[in-house]
Design a protein around this motif. Structure first.
Motif, PDB file in Angstrom:
ATOM      1  N   ILE A 290       2.722  -4.567  -2.770  1.00  0.00           N
ATOM      2  CA  ILE A 290       4.105  -4.395  -3.225  1.00  0.00           C
ATOM      3  C   ILE A 290       4.119  -3.644  -4.548  1.00  0.00           C
ATOM      4  O   ILE A 290       4.872  -2.682  -4.729  1.00  0.00           O
ATOM      5  CB  ILE A 290       4.790  -5.765  -3.355  1.00  0.00           C
ATOM      6  N   VAL A 291       3.240  -4.060  -5.446  1.00  0.00           N
ATOM      7  CA  VAL A 291       3.230  -3.407  -6.755  1.00  0.00           C
ATOM      8  C   VAL A 291       2.947  -1.924  -6.601  1.00  0.00           C
ATOM      9  O   VAL A 291       3.669  -1.077  -7.126  1.00  0.00           O
ATOM     10  CB  VAL A 291       2.169  -4.061  -7.672  1.00  0.00           C
ATOM     11  N   TRP A 292       1.907  -1.608  -5.837  1.00  0.00           N
ATOM     12  CA  TRP A 292       1.586  -0.179  -5.814  1.00  0.00           C
ATOM     13  C   TRP A 292       2.375   0.604  -4.775  1.00  0.00           C
ATOM     14  O   TRP A 292       2.108   1.758  -4.542  1.00  0.00           O
ATOM     15  CB  TRP A 292       0.101   0.081  -5.775  1.00  0.00           C
ATOM     16  N   THR A 293       3.330  -0.029  -4.147  1.00  0.00           N
ATOM     17  CA  THR A 293       4.336   0.757  -3.436  1.00  0.00           C
ATOM     18  C   THR A 293       5.526   1.004  -4.353  1.00  0.00           C
ATOM     19  O   THR A 293       6.044   2.109  -4.441  1.00  0.00           O
ATOM     20  CB  THR A 293       4.805   0.026  -2.167  1.00  0.00           C
ATOM     21  N   LEU A 294       5.927  -0.067  -5.055  1.00  0.00           N
ATOM     22  CA  LEU A 294       7.123   0.063  -5.888  1.00  0.00           C
ATOM     23  C   LEU A 294       6.906   0.992  -7.066  1.00  0.00           C
ATOM     24  O   LEU A 294       7.741   1.832  -7.382  1.00  0.00           O
ATOM     25  CB  LEU A 294       7.539  -1.315  -6.401  1.00  0.00           C
ATOM     26  N   LEU A 295       5.743   0.832  -7.706  1.00  0.00           N
ATOM     27  CA  LEU A 295       5.503   1.604  -8.922  1.00  0.00           C
ATOM     28  C   LEU A 295       5.587   3.107  -8.666  1.00  0.00           C
ATOM     29  O   LEU A 295       6.379   3.807  -9.308  1.00  0.00           O
ATOM     30  CB  LEU A 295       4.135   1.219  -9.486  1.00  0.00           C
ATOM     31  N   PRO A 296       4.821   3.626  -7.709  1.00  0.00           N
ATOM     32  CA  PRO A 296       4.953   5.061  -7.428  1.00  0.00           C
ATOM     33  C   PRO A 296       6.356   5.432  -7.001  1.00  0.00           C
ATOM     34  O   PRO A 296       6.838   6.515  -7.331  1.00  0.00           O
ATOM     35  CB  PRO A 296       3.968   5.316  -6.294  1.00  0.00           C
ATOM     36  N   THR A 297       7.030   4.521  -6.276  1.00  0.00           N
ATOM     37  CA  THR A 297       8.385   4.858  -5.850  1.00  0.00           C
ATOM     38  C   THR A 297       9.270   5.125  -7.053  1.00  0.00           C
ATOM     39  O   THR A 297       9.974   6.137  -7.116  1.00  0.00           O
ATOM     40  CB  THR A 297       8.965   3.720  -4.996  1.00  0.00           C
TER      41      THR A 297
ATOM     42  N   ASN B 104      -5.558   1.728  -2.050  1.00  0.00           N
ATOM     43  CA  ASN B 104      -6.326   0.817  -1.205  1.00  0.00           C
ATOM     44  C   ASN B 104      -7.791   1.227  -1.114  1.00  0.00           C
ATOM     45  O   ASN B 104      -8.671   0.366  -1.094  1.00  0.00           O
ATOM     46  CB  ASN B 104      -5.710   0.753   0.196  1.00  0.00           C
ATOM     47  N   TRP B 105      -8.048   2.520  -1.073  1.00  0.00           N
ATOM     48  CA  TRP B 105      -9.455   2.954  -1.045  1.00  0.00           C
ATOM     49  C   TRP B 105     -10.177   2.499  -2.301  1.00  0.00           C
ATOM     50  O   TRP B 105     -11.287   1.982  -2.249  1.00  0.00           O
ATOM     51  CB  TRP B 105      -9.538   4.477  -0.937  1.00  0.00           C
TER      52      TRP B 105
ATOM     53  N   PHE C 151      -9.702  -2.524   2.228  1.00  0.00           N
ATOM     54  CA  PHE C 151      -8.609  -3.249   1.602  1.00  0.00           C
ATOM     55  C   PHE C 151      -7.297  -2.750   2.188  1.00  0.00           C
ATOM     56  O   PHE C 151      -7.048  -1.554   2.234  1.00  0.00           O
ATOM     57  CB  PHE C 151      -8.645  -3.002   0.092  1.00  0.00           C
ATOM     58  N   GLY C 152      -6.450  -3.645   2.661  1.00  0.00           N
ATOM     59  CA  GLY C 152      -5.122  -3.255   3.144  1.00  0.00           C
ATOM     60  C   GLY C 152      -5.157  -2.469   4.428  1.00  0.00           C
ATOM     61  O   GLY C 152      -4.519  -1.418   4.548  1.00  0.00           O
ATOM     62  N   TYR C 153      -5.902  -2.975   5.418  1.00  0.00           N
ATOM     63  CA  TYR C 153      -5.986  -2.279   6.709  1.00  0.00           C
ATOM     64  C   TYR C 153      -4.618  -1.896   7.239  1.00  0.00           C
ATOM     65  O   TYR C 153      -4.363  -0.754   7.604  1.00  0.00           O
ATOM     66  CB  TYR C 153      -6.704  -3.184   7.718  1.00  0.00           C
TER      67      TYR C 153
ATOM     68  N   ASP D 122      -9.622  -8.712   2.020  1.00  0.00           N
ATOM     69  CA  ASP D 122      -9.246  -7.467   2.694  1.00  0.00           C
ATOM     70  C   ASP D 122      -7.768  -7.173   2.569  1.00  0.00           C
ATOM     71  O   ASP D 122      -7.169  -6.550   3.431  1.00  0.00           O
ATOM     72  CB  ASP D 122      -9.664  -7.487   4.162  1.00  0.00           C
ATOM     73  N   GLY D 123      -7.165  -7.609   1.496  1.00  0.00           N
ATOM     74  CA  GLY D 123      -5.778  -7.236   1.294  1.00  0.00           C
ATOM     75  C   GLY D 123      -5.109  -8.213   0.356  1.00  0.00           C
ATOM     76  O   GLY D 123      -5.631  -9.283   0.076  1.00  0.00           O
ATOM     77  N   SER D 124      -3.975  -7.769  -0.168  1.00  0.00           N
ATOM     78  CA  SER D 124      -3.211  -8.629  -1.054  1.00  0.00           C
ATOM     79  C   SER D 124      -1.784  -8.145  -1.015  1.00  0.00           C
ATOM     80  O   SER D 124      -1.495  -7.004  -1.358  1.00  0.00           O
ATOM     81  CB  SER D 124      -3.762  -8.549  -2.475  1.00  0.00           C
ATOM     82  N   LEU D 125      -0.920  -9.003  -0.562  1.00  0.00           N
ATOM     83  CA  LEU D 125       0.471  -8.593  -0.407  1.00  0.00           C
ATOM     84  C   LEU D 125       1.058  -8.159  -1.740  1.00  0.00           C
ATOM     85  O   LEU D 125       1.735  -7.155  -1.846  1.00  0.00           O
ATOM     86  CB  LEU D 125       1.266  -9.764   0.181  1.00  0.00           C
ATOM     87  N   TRP D 126       0.714  -8.931  -2.806  1.00  0.00           N
ATOM     88  CA  TRP D 126       1.286  -8.621  -4.113  1.00  0.00           C
ATOM     89  C   TRP D 126       0.886  -7.246  -4.581  1.00  0.00           C
ATOM     90  O   TRP D 126       1.721  -6.466  -5.046  1.00  0.00           O
ATOM     91  CB  TRP D 126       0.867  -9.673  -5.135  1.00  0.00           C
ATOM     92  N   LEU D 127      -0.406  -6.985  -4.458  1.00  0.00           N
ATOM     93  CA  LEU D 127      -0.861  -5.662  -4.906  1.00  0.00           C
ATOM     94  C   LEU D 127      -0.158  -4.569  -4.117  1.00  0.00           C
ATOM     95  O   LEU D 127       0.292  -3.562  -4.679  1.00  0.00           O
ATOM     96  CB  LEU D 127      -2.368  -5.550  -4.737  1.00  0.00           C
TER      97      LEU D 127
END
Ligand code: HEA
Ligand code: HEA
Ligand code: CUA
Ligand SMILES: [Cu+2]
Lengths: 100, 304, 200, 541
Positions: free
Chosen positions: B61-68, D339-340, D285-287, B54-59
């Motif tokens: 970070i990646v998909w925050t930085l990339l769009p930024t 995330n979706w 994913f990513g709540y 239900d989550g991945s810190l790395w992902l």
């Protein structure tokens, strides 16, 4: 649930008459000060001085008359949010007004 | 032609291509992933989920930085293109566009006025914008320029026409009934021809008709009135003279004959009598001379 | 059904505060305009400010501050179980509201008499910033005046409830919320006063 | 509960257990579910009015020249279309209808914090709506200013702008009260064990939305009052000849109206965050990032309003600042989309109607949002500002986004409240038609805008004729789909198969209470022991 039990704390605090009157006297004194200050020629500083005093006055009203001082922290946080919002609205508008 | 000069179109189009390209890649990527997952993990093939991650810190970070990074690039590129639009090259030809409901009129430094914006090819032109009433918008799609024409405000645009031709000017800011009819033209002509046109002695247009057209041009009458009987915002001029008109004068209805006196009054003080079925919106033409009014009346007389 | 929900005083006050924020931003819109136009027309604003009556403005400030004090004391009174003084204090607040409105009435009529009202010939033909200053003045104080009326009515209604004994030392959040509203009216005036009357 | 599917109408739960019937038991009810349904029906009614006007717009634009109406009528039609869609459909749309229906149940509360205030909100909505509708037929006739009411035009046109604007003012207060109610409810009435980390994402999105409603709406309220004052008293605050500045009106208007677009989309994103995990049987994913990004969108979205004014003559510095901030607000939206999509990975995906609407939401919202990036960049916005490109952009995000999420919510939650369900096949056919028609219409409009066709144009040059015709055909396909969908929902909810238990396997609280839920939502106040996406424990509180 922390803020669920909150109705026990906070609201029961009673501000004494004496305290309220003291606040009122300070408010009157501050009013006199604003009038006095704005009579002196301070140029643009006048606006800021008057606003600063107005902020102190409203701080007093909010803290004591409106009991903000005795409310849960949540109240102070959201009040801050509202003020910041208004400040940001004014501030960003000035990016246009000042540089046009 | 000055080769250093970047036209407004050249400044804007690469930004379009860059942002469109980046967006298309993102969109295709997301769509492809979605379709792939839906096909691969549909319930008939994958009756139970095979992961409850239900989550991945790395992902994240990646998909925050990339769009930024991507949007920062878009911002910067877009901003620099905008600066080109705002920086008028030195020595640009100065013109003025006057917008009123619902017509454009153009003025040159030597006092010449025109209902089309004549410009020399290859030379930068600055158009200063002035509105007589509400907000209009000066929009020339061919040059990728647009600026609102705000009453009481000094706005301008510039452009350079690299090729001779005739380009549409639209009014882009909604301004009422005639908004979509408020269309003008940029006529780009070779420089020599332009100079000749600009300096041609105010050709004494022949008689009343010439003067009437001057008035129409200056005050934008034909934005609201037609000369061919078609319906616009105001009554048509065709067949007007001598006809019976129902008007409201001072709150009372009456019928008048459209004679010289009535027409003169309608032009000089439009608010005095309002024609039935039309809104009281006609502006009084400021500074019109009696000779000009007379010329217009004569002109209307001629339109049977 | 509402009556089955447990009473939640903090929740009620939270709701009231949230509503006060909206009031704050309602006036905020006018203050944004004020700030912008002050930056653009400092001289006209200063000239306009000179025409406002500082004595009346100051008196009204004192009246409102006093009314606020009385309202705050009313809360203390009801919490210490003195419904009679609560009602008396509320009456004082409402009285101050009345005085405020009367003074405001004289102020406005004086302005009207000088040909200063929205769209008046004097403003239309005067210097550009002057019309803006007075229009803002009338809108802001007018809106504030409406709030004074509403607040007064609210406190009157709450006062009758206290009188009837349906608000008590244990159950008084309605009174508290009513006075919160009243203090807001005061707060807004604390800013109106220097911005319009004193920026000379 | 009756199991006889075909004869009796909806029964049980809050529909009957108060013993009250008749219209008064609805319009004076303080039950959040009844108010939610009241909102749902009023909002749907206005949606149909708006849609009807939208179709009229497209018919007029089918061919150049006057087609079915005059320029003046056209201007009134798109204005009323905009006003109805924005203020009467999409802003109250999801929060006031589905928010009211579902949110208190999802947090385990018996009702909202201020039930009577909730009813007042609906009444204000109804009164505001009636005022707006009255303005169409009184005074100078339907307003013709565009939904943005820009001065000085709105100050001088002869149409009944004052009354329409006053109606919108009342609607604003309805929206504010809903916001106040929701924030208080979410702070005070969560069930035991329902901590902030267990709030369903729909509730998170409503929380963020409510704050925007509280802090931004008053600005438009005062602005609209100023328009009325301008028209009736001649205050001249925006009149350049008296020192006013028309551009200041635009600032004030967009200070509200940009955040308002996030009032529209955030609850929609919340719906999607509920539907996607349930139909993938996999925790979202990513709540945390989704929850935080809702708040981030609300906050950042309040500071970007100037991007509507790049051509207005605003200072270049402001253009830079607002363009930059606009791009900042795109980032949290991007986070949500990623995330979706990741939630789908290795799930067990069932393509039922709510899921189809949710998946197409992602696609349509992405197209709309990405076209928003073109608008956010200063250079490119200059070309497409006030063209049909913008019209395409906002229909993609509002209709393709919020509208499709609204339909997803209807297919997902309404059976729960009616105890009956619609037929699956027609729902899918309707979805497919709408999806196709939608893209045919609005993508074409974006192309038209790129070519330079300005918006709010009654008439256009012949070179735009072909594409406009295509767009109009698209609107017919969309119409067909919408009608099938509504009829199917209507018949299903009243007479369809019974809908019982938890057929979709949802793990949030609305799926543990009875179907339809009783008046106070739960037999006993629940004690929450797990998160809303813990599907292994679906069915437990
Ligand atoms: C639901 C309503 C809604 C929403 C959510 C949005 C979202 C956005 N809008 Fe839109 N907008 C409107 C409704 C909305 N808008 C309306 C009604 C108007 C016109 C009003 C009028 O004039 O009448 C308008 C107009 C408008 C303008 C003014 C255009 C003009 O008049 O010239 C601009 C300019 O910047 C803009 C930008 C954006 C941006 C950047 C977003 C962003 O929030 C979008 C973020 C989303 C994404 C970015 C897509 C998803 C992400 C991915 C697919 C991952 C990849 C992403 C990155 C690499 C960043 N919008
Ligand atoms: C949520 C918001 C929303 C929604 C859903 C829509 C939906 C539609 N809009 Fe929307 N539109 C706006 C908000 C919205 N619009 C806004 C804010 C504006 C700006 C206004 C302004 O400029 O001020 C605008 C402007 C606008 C324009 C631009 C006008 C111009 O600038 O000249 C156009 C043009 O095509 C258009 C078309 C449509 C169409 C065809 C639909 C379609 O949805 C319609 C599709 C139809 C159906 C899906 C079904 C139809 C069903 C029936 C006909 C049955 C009716 C039955 C009964 C009544 C019982 N709209
Ligand atoms: Cu002029 Cu639109
Ligand atoms: Cu926006």
């Amino acid at each position: 649930m922390s803020d669920h039990d909150a109705h026990k704390e906070g609201s029961v605090h009673i501000v004494s008459y004496g305290q309220l009157v003291a606040v009122w006297v300070s408010l009157l004194l501050l009013t006199v000060t604003t009038v006095a200050v704005t009579r002196v020629d301070l140029g643009a500083g006048k606006v800021w001085a008057a606003l600063a005093i107005a902020c102190v006055k409203s701080g007093l009203v909010i803290a004591f008359f409106m009991h903000m001082k005795y409310e849960a922290r949540l109240f102070r946080i959201i009040f801050f949010v509202a003020l910041v919002t208004l400040a940001v609205f004014i501030g960003l508008t000035f990016f246009d007004v000042l540089y046009r | 032609m000055d080769n250093q000069l970047i036209s407004t179109t050249q400044a804007v189009d690469p930004v379009f291509i860059f942002i469109f390209g980046a967006c298309l890649v993102m969109l295709l990527g997301i769509t492809a992933a979605m379709i792939l997952f839906v096909v691969r993990y549909r319930r008939s093939r994958s009756p139970e989920p095979t992961s409850d991650r239900d989550g991945s810190l790395w992902l994240e970070i990646v998909w925050t930085l990339l769009p930024t990074l991507l949007v920062l690039a878009m911002f910067y590129y877009g901003w620099s293109g905008y600066l080109t639009l705002r920086t008028v090259p030195k020595g640009a030809l100065q013109t003025k566009a006057v917008a009123r409901m619902w017509a454009w009129s153009f003025q040159y430094e030597n006092g010449k006025t025109s209902d089309k914006l004549y410009v020399p090819v290859g030379k930068p032109v600055q158009v200063n914008l002035e509105s007589k009433d509400v907000i209009h918008g000066f929009f020339v799609p061919a040059f990728r320029i647009k600026r609102d024409v705000v009453p009481g405000m000094k706005n301008h645009v510039w452009f350079v026409a690299s090729r001779p031709g005739s380009y549409d000017i639209y009014c882009s800011q909604y301004c009422g009934t005639g908004h979509s009819a408020m269309i003008g033209k940029v006529e780009a002509v070779p420089e020599a021809q332009f100079t000749a046109w600009l300096n041609e002695a105010k050709e004494e247009k022949e008689g009343d008709e010439g003067m009437a057209h001057e008035v129409f041009e200056k005050f934008g009458c034909l934005g609201c009135h037609s000369t061919d009987g078609s319906q616009k915002v105001g009554p048509t001029f065709k067949g007007l003279y001598g006809s019976k008109v129902n008007v409201t004068r001072g709150g009372k209805k009456e019928t008048v004959t459209a004679d010289d006196g009535y027409l003169t009054e309608s032009i000089k003080t439009p608010a005095a009598a309002i024609v039935e079925g039309f809104p009281p919106i006609m502006p009084a033409p400021e500074g019109i001379t009696d000779a000009q009014v007379k010329a217009v009346v004569e002109f209307i007389k001629g339109l049977k | 059904m509402s009556h089955l929900l447990p009473r939640d005083d903090v929740g009620a006050k939270l709701g009231m505060w949230l509503f006060l924020f909206t009031e704050l931003l309602l006036f905020g819109g006018l203050f944004i305009l004020y700030a912008v136009y002050l930056a653009r027309y400092p001289h006209e604003f200063s000239a306009g400010g000179h025409e406002l009556n500082v004595v009346m403005g100051t008196t009204n400030t004192v009246v409102l501050l006093t009314s606020s004090l009385l309202a705050a004391m009313a809360v203390t009174a009801i919490k210490t179980g003195k419904p009679k003084s609560t009602v008396a204090l509320l009456l004082g607040t409402i009285g101050c509201a009345g005085i405020f409105l009367v003074i405001k009435y004289f102020e406005w009529s004086a302005k009207f008499a000088h040909g200063i009202y929205p769209g008046s010939p004097r403003l239309v033909h005067g210097p550009p910033g002057e019309s803006v200053f007075f229009s803002l003045y009338f809108l802001t104080t007018g809106l504030h005046g409406i709030h004074v009326v509403v607040g007064g009515a609210l406190l009157t209604w709450i006062g009758t409830k206290v009188g009837k004994g349906s608000l008590t030392a244990e159950n008084n959040v309605m009174l508290e919320n009513g006075t919160l509203y009243w203090h807001l009216v005061d707060l807004v005036w604390i800013f109106i006063f220097p911005l319009y009357y004193l920026i000379l | 509960m009756s199991s006889d599917a075909t004869v009796t109408p909806v029964t049980g739960g809050f529909w009957e257990d108060t013993g009250k019937r008749g219209i008064a038991s609805w319009i004076f009810s303080t039950d959040h579910k009844r108010i939610g349904l009241l909102y749902l029906y009023s909002v749907l009614g206005f949606f149909l009015v708006g849609v009807f006007l939208g179709v009229l717009i497209r018919l007029e634009l089918m061919a150049p020249g006057p087609t079915i109406m005059t320029a003046k009528t056209y201007n009134a039609v798109f204005t009323v279309h905009g006003v109805v869609m924005i203020f009467l459909f999409i802003i109250p749309g999801i929060p006031a209808s589905f928010g009211n229906l579902v949110m208190p149940i999802q947090i385990g509360a018996r009702d909202v914090a201020f039930p009577r205030l909730n009813l007042l909100s609906w009444w204000l909505y109804a009164i505001g709506a009636v005022i707006v509708l009255t303005s169409l037929f009184t005074g100078g006739g339907a307003p013709d200013t565009g939904w943005t009411f820009y001065v000085p035009f709105s100050a001088r046109t002869g149409t009944n702008v004052s009354l329409a604007v006053f109606g919108v003012f009342v609607l604003g207060f309805s929206s504010i009260l809903t916001g106040v109610n929701f924030v208080t409810t979410i702070h005070r009435l969560r069930a035991e064990g329902m901590n902030w980390g267990r709030l369903p994402l729909f509730v998170w999105s409503l929380y963020a939305t409510a704050w925007v409603q509280i802090l931004a709406t008053p600005i438009v309220a005062i602005t609209l009052l100023m328009v009325i004052a301008e028209r009736t008293l001649g205050v001249g605050l925006f009149d350049p000849s008296r020192g006013g500045d028309p551009v200041m009106y635009q600032h004030l208007f967009w200070i509200y109206s940009h955040p308002a677009v996030y009032i529209m989309i955030l609850p929609a994103m919340g719906v999607i965050s509920e539907v996607i995990p349930v139909f993938s049987r996999k925790p979202i994913f990513g709540y945390k990032m989704i929850a935080v990004s809702s708040v981030a969108i609300a906050a950042a979205g309040s500071v970007v309003w100037g991007h509507h004014m790049f051509t207005s003559g605003m200072s270049d510095t402001a253009v830079m600042v607002f363009s930059f901030l606009t791009f900042v607000v795109a980032i949290p939206s991007a986070i949500k989309v990623f995330n979706w999509v990741s939630t789908l990975y290795r799930g067990s995906i069932s393509l039922e109607a709510p899921m189809l609407f949710a998946l197409s939401f992602i696609l349509l919202f992405s197209i709309g949002g990405l076209s928003g990036l073109i608008l956010g960049a200063a250079a490119t916005d200059i070309h497409v500002h006030d063209t049909h490109f913008v019209v395409g952009h906002f229909h993609y995000v509002m209709f393709g986004g919020t509208g499709f999420a609204f339909f997803a919510a209807a297919h997902y939650w309404l059976p729960k409240f009616y105890g009956r369900r619609y037929k699956e096949k027609p729902a899918i056919v309707a979805w497919a038609l709408m999806f196709v028609g939608f893209n045919v219409m609005y993508f074409t409009m974006q192309v038209l805008g790129m070519k330079g066709m300005p918006r709010r144009y009654f008439d256009y040059l012949p070179e735009f004729a072909r594409l406009n015709f295509v767009a109009t055909v698209g609107s017919w396909i969309l119409v067909t789909g919408l009608i099938i969908m509504l009829v199917n929902l209507w018949r299903g909810l009243l007479k369809g198969e019974p809908f019982e238990g938890n057929p979709w396997g949802g793990a949030s609280l609305e799926w543990i209470t009875a179907t339809p839920p009783p008046t106070e939502n739960f037999e006993e106040d629940p004690v929450v022991t797990h998160g809303p996406y813990d599907f292994k424990r679906a069915g437990e509180p």
